[in-house]
Write a protein that holds these residues in place. Structure first.
Motif, mmCIF file in Angstrom:
data_model
loop_
_atom_site.group_PDB
_atom_site.id
_atom_site.type_symbol
_atom_site.label_atom_id
_atom_site.label_comp_id
_atom_site.label_asym_id
_atom_site.label_seq_id
_atom_site.Cartn_x
_atom_site.Cartn_y
_atom_site.Cartn_z
ATOM 1 N N ILE A 430 44.483 40.951 19.999
ATOM 2 C CA ILE A 430 45.765 41.626 20.257
ATOM 3 C C ILE A 430 46.193 41.433 21.709
ATOM 4 N N VAL A 431 45.241 41.599 22.624
ATOM 5 C CA VAL A 431 45.543 41.415 24.046
ATOM 6 C C VAL A 431 45.965 39.971 24.323
ATOM 7 N N SER A 432 45.217 39.012 23.765
ATOM 8 C CA SER A 432 45.470 37.607 24.063
ATOM 9 C C SER A 432 46.751 37.083 23.430
ATOM 10 N N GLN A 433 47.007 37.488 22.196
ATOM 11 C CA GLN A 433 48.124 36.906 21.457
ATOM 12 C C GLN A 433 49.442 37.672 21.636
ATOM 13 N N PHE A 434 49.364 38.954 21.964
ATOM 14 C CA PHE A 434 50.588 39.759 22.008
ATOM 15 C C PHE A 434 50.837 40.405 23.383
ATOM 16 N N LEU A 435 49.852 41.158 23.894
ATOM 17 C CA LEU A 435 50.075 41.914 25.123
ATOM 18 C C LEU A 435 50.208 41.004 26.338
ATOM 19 N N HIS A 436 49.344 39.999 26.442
ATOM 20 C CA HIS A 436 49.423 39.096 27.583
ATOM 21 C C HIS A 436 50.764 38.358 27.652
ATOM 22 N N PRO A 437 51.231 37.722 26.554
ATOM 23 C CA PRO A 437 52.542 37.051 26.624
ATOM 24 C C PRO A 437 53.687 38.025 26.903
ATOM 25 N N TYR A 438 53.596 39.260 26.379
ATOM 26 C CA TYR A 438 54.683 40.218 26.529
ATOM 27 C C TYR A 438 54.793 40.711 27.971
ATOM 28 N N PHE A 439 53.653 41.044 28.589
ATOM 29 C CA PHE A 439 53.689 41.638 29.929
ATOM 30 C C PHE A 439 53.602 40.599 31.051
ATOM 31 N N LEU A 440 52.901 39.491 30.816
ATOM 32 C CA LEU A 440 52.673 38.519 31.887
ATOM 33 C C LEU A 440 53.393 37.197 31.675
ATOM 34 N N GLY A 441 53.881 36.948 30.476
ATOM 35 C CA GLY A 441 54.593 35.703 30.219
ATOM 36 C C GLY A 441 53.698 34.501 30.437
ATOM 37 N N ASP A 442 54.169 33.547 31.275
ATOM 38 C CA ASP A 442 53.406 32.332 31.545
ATOM 39 C C ASP A 442 52.425 32.476 32.704
ATOM 40 N N PHE A 446 45.519 30.901 31.855
ATOM 41 C CA PHE A 446 44.127 30.670 31.482
ATOM 42 C C PHE A 446 43.444 31.935 30.948
ATOM 43 N N MET A 447 44.036 33.113 31.205
ATOM 44 C CA MET A 447 43.352 34.363 30.897
ATOM 45 C C MET A 447 43.018 34.550 29.413
ATOM 46 N N PRO A 448 43.959 34.288 28.474
ATOM 47 C CA PRO A 448 43.602 34.461 27.058
ATOM 48 C C PRO A 448 42.420 33.597 26.643
ATOM 49 N N LEU A 449 42.439 32.329 27.074
ATOM 50 C CA LEU A 449 41.332 31.434 26.740
ATOM 51 C C LEU A 449 40.028 31.959 27.313
ATOM 52 N N MET A 450 40.042 32.387 28.566
ATOM 53 C CA MET A 450 38.832 32.882 29.206
ATOM 54 C C MET A 450 38.326 34.148 28.526
#
Length: 473
Positions: A430-442, A446-450
């Protein structure tokens, strides 16, 4: 009854085939062009030039049996569309003819997987057999990697399962022969070679001086004959060094572009953490030009603080990790446990190996689905990520010892640790696929992969430790 079993397995396979046919137009990775280029290389050039050609960046780097397999397929490809096997005009060719041809060759090659599953489940109780059929024939991992991404893992794993089935039947010579064939198709299966060597030496060859020597010569002759058939022409042409250098390109670096969730994830994170801390404290720490978090494959393993890792280091670590299994295989070479030892060996290779691709998880999830299907199924019900099925751990070995040649009853449960981990996996997704793109964009791409690699590495390390404890006890 045996006919009903065959019909049910064929039904599973037919249903899976229907889904694979629907996936023909789907996304495909660069591996699709890799294999098309190999068709062109093996069809257009003499054998002496196969491992030297650099017309495309996708050079031939699999062992000779796979090259012969591509050569065989190329005859049919030429009949369908000559451009498929044209070394120059066929570059990046993506017409419907090549798409349908290559997709269908993967589907047909899965017949070896069908045969391997059939042989391994002939004497298995109905419920367990049906679960194995579902988990292997309908494996989402194989479906995604082979029939979307594009590879021939099902074909190769089928040969491996056939080898295991013959070992479990006590037909060691055929089992060893088939494993040698697998190695000459894809050398990455060699991680289990120490297990095969120790088991066959102890179980097959350790039978008195005369009989043992005769069997050792027979086994050695079979293995030498297989490797001679594969590598003989290249040895004759004085090209074996070139073939080996293509098969083992150590310059690719320790980690793949997309980190496999293994031990080296922790090493990378520790190195980056130390480098960041030391720079904050005023130390002059150089940041390597190649970046793991950027997902790039460099020509080395660039660490800022920790010692550099070499291929020899990873080899020694894999061998040390497998050693308890080898000791067990030598002391008590039980045919019923050989499949589990092989799966454990591939787990060790995945954890500590050099330049491990995440797809290599199939090497141990498929054998574990054969060995312990109920627990794999439970994990699948908890998680949509099939290749985390490696947490299918071993049932008690006592059950196998109590029933000589009979069926063992699996004892299984998923405890609080496992449940908590799988719930955490959902949160990570959920964090990698939804929250990260929503709050941090581009930002911090590397964070989701890590995050995913690190979290999954924790799970695989836990599984490996559990398996190791089962072997030691």
């Amino acid at each position: 009854m045996d006919g009903d079993r065959r019909h049910l397995l064929l039904w599973f396979f037919a249903a899976a085939t229907a889904v694979k046919l629907l996936l023909i137009p789907s996304y495909r990775s660069t591996d699709f062009e890799v294999h098309r280029n190999w068709l062109a290389i093996t069809h257009s050039l003499p054998l002496s030039e196969w491992y030297f050609d650099e017309t495309s960046q996708w050079t031939l780097d699999y062992p000779p049996f796979f090259a012969y397999f591509e050569r065989f397929l190329s005859f049919f490809a030429r009949l369908l569309d000559p451009k498929i096997v044209d070394l120059h005009k066929g570059l990046d060719y993506s017409a419907d003819s090549v798409v349908y041809f290559q997709r269908i060759t993967v589907i047909f090659s899965d017949l070896s997987l069908l045969l391997g599953v059939y042989r391994l489940t002939r004497k298995v109780e109905t419920l367990k057999r049906n679960l194995i059929c579902v988990l292997v024939v309908w494996s989402p991992g194989l479906l995604m990697v082979d029939h979307v991404h594009f590879q021939y893992n099902g074909f190769l794993l089928g040969w491996l399962l056939l080898s295991v089935s013959f070992l479990q039947d006590g037909r060691d010579l055929i089992g060893g022969f088939l494993f040698a064939v697998v190695l000459c198709f894809k050398h990455l299966f060699a991680v289990a070679a120490p297990v095969y060597f120790v088991y066959l030496l102890r179980h097959y060859c350790w039978a008195g001086l005369a009989t043992g020597l005769r069997r050792l010569v027979a086994l050695g002759s079979v293995v030498v004959a297989v490797f001679a058939a594969a590598f003989g022409p290249f040895i004759y042409n004085g090209q074996i060094q070139q073939v080996i250098s293509r098969m083992f390109p150590f310059g690719r670096g320790l980690c793949h572009a997309y980190w496999a969730p293994n031990f080296w994830v922790f090493y990378i994170i520790l190195d980056k953490g130390l480098a960041f801390t030391l720079r904050k404290l005023g130390f002059d720490v150089q940041v390597p030009s190649a970046s793991f978090t950027g997902g790039l494959v460099g020509d080395s393993s660039p660490f800022a603080v920790l010692p550099q890792i070499t291929p020899l280091t990873t080899f020694v670590m894999v061998l040390l990790a497998i050693t308890p299994c080898l000791i067990k295989a030598w002391k008590k070479p039980q045919p019923g446990l050989v499949g589990r030892w092989i799966a454990y060996a591939y787990t060790c290779g995945f954890l500590f190996g050099w330049h491990v691709h995440e797809k290599a998880s199939l090497h141990f999830t498929i054998p574990l689905a054969i060995e312990y299907p109920i627990k794999v199924l439970l994990l699948l019900l908890h998680s949509m990520v099939m290749w985390l099925g490696f947490t299918a751990l071993y049932s008690d070995e006592k059950a196998l010892k109590e029933k000589e040649g009979g069926e063992s009853k699996s004892k299984f449960e998923i405890g609080c640790i496992e449940k908590g981990y799988l719930i955490g996996l959902v949160l990570v997704e959920i964090v990698s696929q939804f929250l990260h793109p929503y709050f941090l964009g581009d930002r911090y791409a590397f964070m989701p992969l890590m995050l995913i690699s690190t979290y999954c590495a924790v799970g695989i390390m836990y599984s490996w430790i559990w398996q190791l404890l089962k072997i030691l006890t």
